[in-house]
Scaffold this motif. Structure first.
Motif, PDB file in Angstrom:
ATOM      1  N   LEU A   1     -19.174 -24.579  -5.275  1.00 47.03           N
ATOM      2  CA  LEU A   1     -19.251 -24.904  -6.686  1.00 47.03           C
ATOM      3  C   LEU A   1     -20.189 -23.996  -7.341  1.00 47.03           C
ATOM      4  CD1 LEU A   1     -18.277 -26.230  -9.265  1.00 47.03           C
ATOM      5  CD2 LEU A   1     -19.659 -28.281  -8.648  1.00 47.03           C
ATOM      6  N   ARG A   2     -21.453 -23.741  -6.624  1.00 44.59           N
ATOM      7  CA  ARG A   2     -22.592 -22.991  -6.999  1.00 44.59           C
ATOM      8  C   ARG A   2     -22.046 -21.570  -7.161  1.00 44.59           C
ATOM      9  NH1 ARG A   2     -26.103 -20.578  -3.824  1.00 44.59           N
ATOM     10  NH2 ARG A   2     -25.676 -22.098  -2.152  1.00 44.59           N
ATOM     11  N   LYS A   3     -21.424 -21.070  -6.334  1.00 43.03           N
ATOM     12  CA  LYS A   3     -20.990 -19.863  -6.318  1.00 43.03           C
ATOM     13  C   LYS A   3     -20.059 -19.706  -7.542  1.00 43.03           C
ATOM     14  CE  LYS A   3     -22.028 -18.820  -1.346  1.00 43.03           C
ATOM     15  NZ  LYS A   3     -21.018 -18.696  -0.068  1.00 43.03           N
ATOM     16  N   ILE A   4     -19.001 -20.258  -7.532  1.00 48.27           N
ATOM     17  CA  ILE A   4     -18.051 -20.434  -8.689  1.00 48.27           C
ATOM     18  C   ILE A   4     -18.921 -20.333  -9.976  1.00 48.27           C
ATOM     19  CG2 ILE A   4     -16.134 -21.414 -10.054  1.00 48.27           C
ATOM     20  CD1 ILE A   4     -15.315 -22.338  -7.193  1.00 48.27           C
ATOM     21  N   LEU A   5     -19.844 -21.270 -10.183  1.00 52.19           N
ATOM     22  CA  LEU A   5     -20.712 -21.412 -11.603  1.00 52.19           C
ATOM     23  C   LEU A   5     -21.280 -20.050 -11.919  1.00 52.19           C
ATOM     24  CD1 LEU A   5     -21.846 -25.141 -11.419  1.00 52.19           C
ATOM     25  CD2 LEU A   5     -20.158 -23.980 -12.723  1.00 52.19           C
ATOM     26  N   ASN A   6     -21.712 -19.286 -10.744  1.00 48.17           N
ATOM     27  CA  ASN A   6     -22.515 -18.176 -10.938  1.00 48.17           C
ATOM     28  C   ASN A   6     -21.626 -17.196 -11.564  1.00 48.17           C
ATOM     29  OD1 ASN A   6     -25.094 -19.135  -9.906  1.00 48.17           O
ATOM     30  ND2 ASN A   6     -24.576 -18.499  -8.058  1.00 48.17           N
ATOM     31  N   LYS A   7     -20.318 -17.281 -11.480  1.00 46.88           N
ATOM     32  CA  LYS A   7     -19.254 -16.424 -11.813  1.00 46.88           C
ATOM     33  C   LYS A   7     -18.798 -16.768 -13.335  1.00 46.88           C
ATOM     34  CE  LYS A   7     -19.230 -13.491  -8.216  1.00 46.88           C
ATOM     35  NZ  LYS A   7     -19.370 -12.151  -7.969  1.00 46.88           N
ATOM     36  N   ILE A   8     -18.723 -18.128 -13.387  1.00 46.71           N
ATOM     37  CA  ILE A   8     -17.965 -18.268 -14.503  1.00 46.71           C
ATOM     38  C   ILE A   8     -19.194 -19.566 -15.233  1.00 46.71           C
ATOM     39  CG2 ILE A   8     -16.123 -19.759 -15.466  1.00 46.71           C
ATOM     40  CD1 ILE A   8     -14.230 -19.265 -13.160  1.00 46.71           C
ATOM     41  N   PRO A   9     -19.688 -19.081 -15.999  1.00 48.94           N
ATOM     42  CA  PRO A   9     -20.494 -19.932 -16.748  1.00 48.94           C
ATOM     43  C   PRO A   9     -20.020 -21.215 -17.680  1.00 48.94           C
ATOM     44  CG  PRO A   9     -21.016 -17.829 -17.328  1.00 48.94           C
ATOM     45  CD  PRO A   9     -20.033 -17.740 -16.624  1.00 48.94           C
ATOM     46  N   THR A  10     -20.323 -22.209 -17.506  1.00 49.20           N
ATOM     47  CA  THR A  10     -19.387 -23.490 -18.148  1.00 49.20           C
ATOM     48  C   THR A  10     -20.533 -24.634 -18.507  1.00 49.20           C
ATOM     49  OG1 THR A  10     -17.625 -25.014 -17.703  1.00 49.20           O
ATOM     50  CG2 THR A  10     -19.143 -24.657 -16.063  1.00 49.20           C
ATOM     51  N   GLY A  11     -19.977 -25.427 -19.296  1.00 47.93           N
ATOM     52  CA  GLY A  11     -20.856 -26.437 -19.945  1.00 47.93           C
ATOM     53  C   GLY A  11     -20.690 -27.759 -19.186  1.00 47.93           C
ATOM     54  N   VAL A  12     -19.404 -27.955 -18.605  1.00 45.07           N
ATOM     55  CA  VAL A  12     -19.082 -29.320 -18.107  1.00 45.07           C
ATOM     56  C   VAL A  12     -17.954 -29.145 -17.019  1.00 45.07           C
ATOM     57  CG1 VAL A  12     -17.830 -31.640 -18.307  1.00 45.07           C
ATOM     58  CG2 VAL A  12     -19.122 -30.719 -20.223  1.00 45.07           C
ATOM     59  N   VAL A  13     -18.294 -29.873 -15.715  1.00 47.47           N
ATOM     60  CA  VAL A  13     -17.511 -29.524 -14.773  1.00 47.47           C
ATOM     61  C   VAL A  13     -16.694 -30.993 -14.501  1.00 47.47           C
ATOM     62  CG1 VAL A  13     -17.191 -29.366 -12.053  1.00 47.47           C
ATOM     63  CG2 VAL A  13     -18.488 -27.709 -13.309  1.00 47.47           C
ATOM     64  N   VAL A  14     -15.492 -31.138 -14.415  1.00 52.91           N
ATOM     65  CA  VAL A  14     -14.700 -32.539 -13.933  1.00 52.91           C
ATOM     66  C   VAL A  14     -14.270 -32.423 -12.567  1.00 52.91           C
ATOM     67  CG1 VAL A  14     -12.990 -34.142 -14.698  1.00 52.91           C
ATOM     68  CG2 VAL A  14     -14.282 -32.838 -16.441  1.00 52.91           C
ATOM     69  N   LEU A  15     -14.635 -33.568 -11.942  1.00 50.08           N
ATOM     70  CA  LEU A  15     -14.290 -33.405 -10.352  1.00 50.08           C
ATOM     71  C   LEU A  15     -13.406 -34.801 -10.418  1.00 50.08           C
ATOM     72  CD1 LEU A  15     -17.393 -32.830  -8.328  1.00 50.08           C
ATOM     73  CD2 LEU A  15     -15.911 -31.335  -9.273  1.00 50.08           C
ATOM     74  N   MET A  16     -12.124 -34.758 -10.091  1.00 45.57           N
ATOM     75  CA  MET A  16     -10.963 -35.666 -10.149  1.00 45.57           C
ATOM     76  C   MET A  16     -10.542 -35.982  -8.929  1.00 45.57           C
ATOM     77  SD  MET A  16      -8.391 -34.542 -12.958  1.00 45.57           S
ATOM     78  CE  MET A  16      -8.535 -32.478 -12.614  1.00 45.57           C
TER      79      MET A  16
END
Length: 396
Positions: free
Chosen positions: A203-218
């Motif tokens: 997830l850290r690597k994904i967020l480094n590539k795709i800046p986002t405000g909220v992450v939802v884990l279902m």
């Protein structure tokens, strides 16, 4: 608003309010969603007692200074009441409806609950009578399943009603804002994303590539049935050695069997040391911002298609349309998950192929299980558009 504040804080949450605190809340709370969000956050931090005005100011100011202000509205338990639902959905049928007991041989529209009786006959039941249904002359795209409320247009022939057209309850959504007026908020959705160190790193690597405000884990957040969530391991992967850097809010929408089994909506407890980043929500829940709402549920909704009947061949659209028209996160299950308004975006985490389809102005999204193809959904509020993304393509 003063009465609503009193009911929310004192009657529901057991939090006593001084006249000064009540006056402050009355002047600063903008809507019911904000009121509920503040009361939930206050009780989480302080518990039921005389309200601390300083803490309430801190919570409200933290909301006001956020770039992406949003509210998480968890689903509360409700008892089923089919008669109330019948009356509610009848109001959303934009046609003149004839009671079944008044039918003659003239063309008419009837409304009621569709199901198959003990003899396997298709019937429609309103609040006064029941009639067998003949669907052979209907050629529209629609999905019919037990306990679905629907209007049928046609003519009574003998002891049955020959249906030629179907009319579902109209969909009323939350948002009334144009696209250009919406916040620049991006949300990533993951389904069956186990919270362990490896996935925290991913997830850290994904967020480094795709800046986002909220992450939802279902869905399934634990590695095993009814086991605990590895918050520490997950955070070690997400923020190794407590590294500095911005981390978006993470909202947890647990599977029915995570931590403890329950077929009712539940929230799981988040350790206090991680509560500034990780927020608990029920399954299902709504995320609201600026009168725009996103409904989220982790449930294999499309498995119910095997229990019903499709007329026509537009399977995905007709199934999604029926779900939304029933004003419920899941109109087929045993729990009452009814909602008053349809969200602008409806996200379903399920063991099914991913897709994004617009249904009468609502974006219906199927978010696949992350454990299978490592895919997730990226949603952009300002564009009201979503994409299915494979992690392998992002991480290279």
């Amino acid at each position: 608003m003063r009465e609503s504040i009193y009911k929310e804080f004192t009657c529901k949450k057991g939090i006593m309010l001084s006249s000064e605190t009540l006056e402050y809340l009355e002047h600063n709370i903008k809507n019911d969603s904000m009121l509920e969000n503040i009361s939930i956050e206050y009780k989480r931090r302080s518990g039921p007692k005389l309200a601390d005005l300083g803490l309430i100011r801190e919570i409200i100011e933290s909301l006001d200074t956020r770039k992406d202000v949003y509210n998480v509205l968890s689903q509360n338990f409700k008892e089923k009441n089919d008669l109330l639902k019948y009356r509610h959905l009848l109001q959303k049928i934009e046609r003149v409806v004839t009671p079944i007991y008044l039918l003659d041989e003239d063309h008419a529209t009837i409304f009621g609950c569709y199901y198959k009786d003990r003899n396997g006959r298709e019937v429609l039941e309103d609040d006064g009578d029941i009639i067998p249904i003949d669907t052979s002359e209907c050629h529209e795209d629609v999905f019919l399943c037990d306990n679905i409320f629907v209007a049928m247009e046609g003519r009574k022939t003998g002891d049955r009603f020959v249906m030629s057209r179907v009319h579902l309850p109209s969909i009323e959504k939350t948002s009334k804002k144009a696209k250009e007026e919406r916040r620049d908020l991006k949300v990533l959705f993951f389904s069956d994303f186990h919270m362990n160190e490896a996935n925290g790193t991913t997830l850290r690597k994904i967020l480094n590539k795709i800046p986002t405000g909220v992450v939802v884990l279902m869905g399934k957040l634990c590695s095993g049935k009814s086991s605990g969530i590895s918050y520490t391991s997950f955070m070690n992967g997400l923020r190794p050695n407590n590294a500095l850097g911005s981390i978006p809010d993470i909202i947890l929408c647990p599977d029915a069997d995570d931590v403890y089994p329950s077929f009712l909506p539940k929230e799981i407890e988040v350790p206090e040391e991680y509560s500034k980043i990780i927020k608990a929500a029920s399954n299902p829940f709504k995320l609201e911002t600026d009168n725009f709402s996103i409904g989220v549920i982790r449930d294999d909704l499309f498995r119910y298609k095997e229990k019903g009947t499709f007329i026509g061949k537009n399977y995905v659209d007709s199934f999604a349309r029926v779900v939304l028209s029933q004003y419920s996160f899941n109109p087929f299950g045993i729990s009452n998950l009814d909602i008053d308004t349809i969200p602008d975006v409806f996200v379903v985490g399920q063991d099914l192929y991913p897709f994004v389809v617009p249904v009468e102005g609502t974006l219906f999204i199927s978010c696949p299980s992350f454990r299978d193809e490592m895919s997730f959904v990226s949603y952009d509020l300002s564009q009201n558009d979503a994409w299915i993304i494979n992690s392998k393509n992002v991480l290279g």
